[in-house]
Design an enzyme around this catalytic site. Structure first.
Site, PDB file in Angstrom:
ATOM      1  N   HIS A  16       8.491  22.590  36.246  1.00 49.52           N
ATOM      2  CA  HIS A  16       7.472  23.660  36.258  1.00 49.52           C
ATOM      3  C   HIS A  16       7.754  24.554  37.454  1.00 49.52           C
ATOM      4  O   HIS A  16       7.491  24.179  38.596  1.00 49.52           O
ATOM      5  CB  HIS A  16       6.059  23.084  36.358  1.00 49.52           C
ATOM      6  N   HIS A  18       8.060  28.816  38.993  1.00 54.82           N
ATOM      7  CA  HIS A  18       7.931  30.277  38.897  1.00 54.82           C
ATOM      8  C   HIS A  18       9.080  30.913  39.672  1.00 54.82           C
ATOM      9  O   HIS A  18       9.191  30.700  40.887  1.00 54.82           O
ATOM     10  CB  HIS A  18       6.585  30.735  39.460  1.00 54.82           C
ATOM     11  N   LYS A 102       4.213  28.164  26.545  1.00 56.33           N
ATOM     12  CA  LYS A 102       3.228  27.934  27.606  1.00 56.33           C
ATOM     13  C   LYS A 102       1.880  28.522  27.211  1.00 56.33           C
ATOM     14  O   LYS A 102       1.785  29.702  26.851  1.00 56.33           O
ATOM     15  CB  LYS A 102       3.724  28.592  28.907  1.00 56.33           C
ATOM     16  N   HIS A 139      -1.596  25.122  30.986  1.00 57.74           N
ATOM     17  CA  HIS A 139      -2.379  25.274  32.223  1.00 57.74           C
ATOM     18  C   HIS A 139      -3.792  24.843  31.830  1.00 57.74           C
ATOM     19  O   HIS A 139      -4.538  25.608  31.223  1.00 57.74           O
ATOM     20  CB  HIS A 139      -2.356  26.712  32.749  1.00 57.74           C
ATOM     21  N   HIS A 177       0.839  20.497  36.142  1.00 60.96           N
ATOM     22  CA  HIS A 177       0.277  20.425  37.494  1.00 60.96           C
ATOM     23  C   HIS A 177      -1.125  19.777  37.517  1.00 60.96           C
ATOM     24  O   HIS A 177      -2.104  20.401  37.900  1.00 60.96           O
ATOM     25  CB  HIS A 177       0.254  21.790  38.187  1.00 60.96           C
ATOM     26  N   ASP A 257       5.720  23.534  40.497  1.00 58.53           N
ATOM     27  CA  ASP A 257       4.833  24.703  40.438  1.00 58.53           C
ATOM     28  C   ASP A 257       5.019  25.578  41.675  1.00 58.53           C
ATOM     29  O   ASP A 257       4.069  26.219  42.136  1.00 58.53           O
ATOM     30  CB  ASP A 257       3.365  24.303  40.262  1.00 58.53           C
TER      31      ASP A 257
HETATM   32  C1  NCD Z   1       0.904  30.267  39.598  1.00 59.79           C
HETATM   33  C2  NCD Z   1       1.553  31.634  39.857  1.00 59.79           C
HETATM   34  O1  NCD Z   1       1.383  32.182  40.952  1.00 59.79           O
HETATM   35  O2  NCD Z   1       2.261  32.129  38.977  1.00 59.79           O
HETATM   36  N1  NCD Z   1      -0.090  30.034  40.620  1.00 59.79           N
HETATM   37  C3  NCD Z   1      -0.605  28.839  40.982  1.00 59.79           C
HETATM   38  O3  NCD Z   1      -1.512  28.802  41.818  1.00 59.79           O
HETATM   39  N2  NCD Z   1      -0.162  27.702  40.468  1.00 59.79           N
HETATM   40  C4  NCD Z   1       0.328  30.227  38.230  1.00 59.79           C
HETATM   41  C5  NCD Z   1       0.042  28.837  37.713  1.00 59.79           C
HETATM   42  O4  NCD Z   1       0.908  27.985  37.646  1.00 59.79           O
HETATM   43  O5  NCD Z   1      -1.112  28.564  37.322  1.00 59.79           O
HETATM   44 ZN    ZN Z   2       2.637  27.306  37.608  1.00 58.42          ZN
HETATM   45 ZN    ZN Z   3      -0.712  26.988  35.995  1.00 60.71          ZN
END
Ligand code: NCD
Ligand code: ZN
Ligand code: ZN
Length: 356
Positions: A16, A18, A102, A139, A177, A257
């Site tokens: 997971h 970003h 997702k 999520h 998460h 995450d």
């Molecule tokens: C994530 C993001 O910034 O893209 N933020 C977070 O707090 N985890 C989005 C997500 O995973 O929910």
């Molecule tokens: Zn995330």
């Molecule tokens: Zn998330």
């Protein structure tokens, strides 16, 4: 008792992550590529990655941004919307490039405005995902403003996840998460497996939810770098997550995450949600597992269970961590400004050994 000084893991995967886009991608990606062999890349860009063509183009930008000699493989995902059709699911499956869809409840988190407004609307897409064995990543938080922000995960399970699993018993689901004892228990009690012995329901766990409870957000003042979604919970939940992650149960695996936001976007009157953990991810997980004397369980959690869930081969090669005290930088370059990594300025005990 002798303390372990060196830990060797099979090259791990981050299930997971970003990576953002553009200059942010350029600066975020190398941190993940130096520690992980593969990552499930979240599709919450602006605009979101909804169609196969967008995922192919995004994948191309990720590969182009990789440092020379890097062997990192991005595993792409598509963002479910009210308009996702069964044909889009089938096309994604045929591509071999898309590994999951997702689900962001609309408004639940960063860049989720185009998310699903009502689960019933995506039932045809979910039916197709179940049929072609495409995992659904969730999520898991309700967006109902009446619900206390600390309860949104548990209420999601009660209001939506139970019904969803009943409606699609063979759908592979990852509750992403997880942050609560209830989520860990719900996943831990789901014993259904497919014909290959792969669990139907699994969960990713972040390093920050293993290491911190909600006090971290308020220690001596507001601490925006500890604000993420789902928000950190109380200590009893953290203990339950540590139990799950170190249990050797293959339904729980690594997903950082890591969610980079520039420092100015976090240190603001309305700061963004997300912790940036890619720069010291394995070190953070080592610190967490060591709290349970469970470093011997980290290899399965980081390198085996997730790959098995996704039907991917285990990586070859390994990565070594040494007990070598070091300090996390106060900030790092990010998208022509800077970013604050989790545990900035603090000492860490373990360090990944990367050959220059
Ligand atoms: C994530 C993001 O910034 O893209 N933020 C977070 O707090 N985890 C989005 C997500 O995973 O929910
Ligand atoms: Zn995330
Ligand atoms: Zn998330």
């Amino acid at each position: 008792m002798t303390t372990i000084q060196t830990l060797t893991l099979t090259r791990p995967d981050d299930f997971h992550l970003h990576l953002r886009d553009g200059a942010a991608l350029r600066d975020a990606l190398p941190w993940t590529a130096r520690q992980f062999a593969r990552a499930i890349v979240m599709p919450n860009l602006k605009p979101p990655v909804v169609r196969l063509q967008q995922a192919l183009e995004y994948r191309g930008r990720i590969l182009a941004a990789l440092p020379d000699g890097s062997e990192f493989t991005p595993l792409m995902t598509l963002y479910l919307t009210d308009d996702t059709t069964p044909a889009m699911v089938e096309e994604a499956r045929r591509s071999g490039v898309v590994h999951a869809f997702k689900l962001y409840p609309a408004g639940a988190t960063t860049n989720s405005d185009s998310g699903v407004t009502e689960l019933k609307r995506i039932y045809p897409a979910l039916e197709a995902m179940q049929r072609v064995r495409m995992p659904l990543l969730i999520h898991g938080e309700v967006t109902d403003p009446e619900i206390d922000v600390f309860d949104r995960e548990v209420v999601f399970i009660e209001r939506h996840l139970i019904a969803l699993r009943r409606a699609f018993p063979e759908l592979k689901i990852v509750l992403e998460h997880i942050t609560t004892a209830q989520a860990a228990q719900f996943v831990g009690e789901a014993h259904e497996r497919d014909a290959h012995g792969v669990p139907r329901l699994a969960a990713t766990i972040t390093a920050h939810h293993l290491l911190h409870n909600r006090n971290a957000m308020f220690k001596g003042g507001m601490r925006p770098h500890y604000y993420c979604l789902p928000v950190l919970k109380r200590e009893t939940h953290r203990q339950a997550l540590l139990d799950a992650a170190t249990s050797g149960d293959d339904r729980f695996f690594l997903g950082t995450d890591s969610a980079p936001h520039a420092r100015h976007a976090k240190e603001a009157a309305c700061g963004c949600a997300g912790c940036f953990t890619a720069a010291n991810a394995l070190e953070l997980y080592c610190a967490a597992f060591e709290q349970r004397d469970a470093l011997h369980r980290l290899d399965d959690f980081a390198s085996r269970f997730g790959a098995a869930f996704y039907g991917l081969p285990r990586n070859s090669g390994d990565v070594t961590l040494k007990r070598t005290p070091w300090n996390v930088p106060e900030h790092l370059p990010y998208a022509d400004t800077d970013i604050v990594p989790l545990h900035a300025g603090e000492a860490m005990e373990w360090q990944v050994q990367i050959d220059a």
